[in-house]
Design an enzyme around this catalytic site. Structure first.
Site: not given
Ligand code: HOC
Length: 371
Positions: A108, A131, A157, A233, A257
């Site tokens: 992440s 992100y 994402t 994703k 998510h």
């Protein structure tokens, strides 16, 4: 220790006793009244298996290839944030366990160990989840750091212009404890003087920092700043899957998510097949959400996934027993998948096919046709 635990529900229950409520709730909960969270798992339980018998299964091999990387099984680890909330060693321990299991980790971008610290744990195939921040320079830096540190793909994402409304975090007034920080952006993004838009600190950070204007043109932008393959994703519809292929995505992750974003979206397993059909083999389609068993993995593969990702399971393993706990969780998946394959009459991942499963719809059609 995790030695006596035999399934993931037991891991989750023990994790709950070990973690502070704020941390456990953060990992375990979904958004609003958690319809999608329940559905992610329930939808798997409505799919039945159609085993073939009297097949020689004296040798079963669960290994597979993802984006050209050979891995021990089609179970990989999804990005989850802030592992130091689960264990003092954080993502470093998670990464070691995943390498030992010979599978792929998506780190992440909101990790509590930096991507370089994770890379320094040793060899292993790792992707970097991204992100996109309002500050594109910082976003670009993160992507280039991931390249330099040896990450093999960028996982963008695409379902998070804002954080979903996670009521447990709001009630707990979620706040990172002093020993946990947003490591990849430390010194780059100042999270101290942001506007308090939410009772959840992470939701407020996302409100302040994430670029809500993110759109398809930015996928092209991202591809222009990196040579790494870009996986998208958070796709749940045929329409977006087609756009993703047109945009040059190297892979698609059917994901909601972990049901932490929009509530009342369908279970990921229930939309997988239509997405796979629309994509028509042009790029691999992966799935996360609700995978708790080897049989779940098998069902996703039968419906066309090239592999699955698990998020909460590895966090619960980490919370229970650090690196050893994550290892045990991944071993359990490998073991359950191999037993499932043997009992289903398949010796290799390639042999898993559509006829091995019956969806609820097919079950009803079969009953009705006999009336
Ligand atoms: C800037 C805040 O994806 C989750 C994570 C959210 C990370 C938030 C980072 O909890 O689902």
């Amino acid at each position: 220790s995790s030695q006596e635990l035999v399934n993931l529900d037991e891991f989750e229950a023990l994790a709950k006793t070990k973690l502070p409520k704020m941390a456990f709730d953060y990992f375990a909960s979904g958004s609003e009244d958690e319809y999608s969270l329940r559905e992610n798992r329930n939808a798997f339980s409505r799919i039945r298996l159609r085993p073939r018998i009297l097949v020689d299964v004296s040798s079963v091999d669960a290994s597979t290839t993802v984006l050209g990387f050979r891995i021990s099984m089609p179970v990989m680890v999804a990005p989850t944030a802030m592992h130091k909330l689960a264990h003092p060693e954080g993502e470093v321990a998670t990464a070691r366990a995943i390498s030992a299991a010979d599978t792929i980790m998506i780190l992440s971008s909101s990790s509590s160990c930096s991507m370089e610290e994770v890379a320094a744990t040793g060899p292993g195939v790792r992707f970097f989840q991204l992100y996109v921040y309002k500050d594109r320079q910082i976003t670009t830096q993160l992507v280039h750091r991931a390249e330099d540190a040896g990450y093999s793909a960028i996982v963008l994402t695409v379902d998070t212009p804002r954080l979903g409304r996670r009521e447990a975090d709001l009630k707990n007034k979620f706040k990172l404890p002093p020993h946990v920080s947003y490591k990849n952006v430390e010194g780059l993004l100042n999270v101290n003087n942001l506007e308090k838009t939410s009772d959840s600190e992470l939701a407020a950070w996302a409100d302040n920092l994430f670029d809500r204007s993110l759109n398809w043109k930015d996928v092209k932008w991202l591809q222009s700043i990196t040579k790494l393959p870009v996986i998208l994703k958070g796709i749940l519809t045929v329409e977006d899957a087609i756009l993703a292929v047109q945009a040059g995505a190297a892979g698609i992750m059917v994901s909601n998510h972990g049901a932490r974003q929009l509530n009342y979206v369908p279970a990921t397993i229930s939309v997988l097949e239509e997405v796979v059909k629309a994509v028509g083999g042009q790029v691999p389609v992966f799935l996360d959400g609700g995978i708790r068993r080897g049989t779940d993995v098998f069902k996703a593969l039968a419906l066309g996934a090239s592999g699955v990702f698990v998020g909460r399971p590895s966090v619960f393993g980490l919370a229970v027993d650090g690196e050893a706990g994550v290892r045990k969780v991944l071993q359990m998946f490998q073991n359950e998948l191999e037993i499932t394959m043997a009992l289903m009459g398949v010796c290799s991942i390639k042999q898993i096919c559509r006829n091995h499963v019956q969806t609820e719809h097919e079950h009803h059609t079969a009953i009705n046709s006999k009336l």
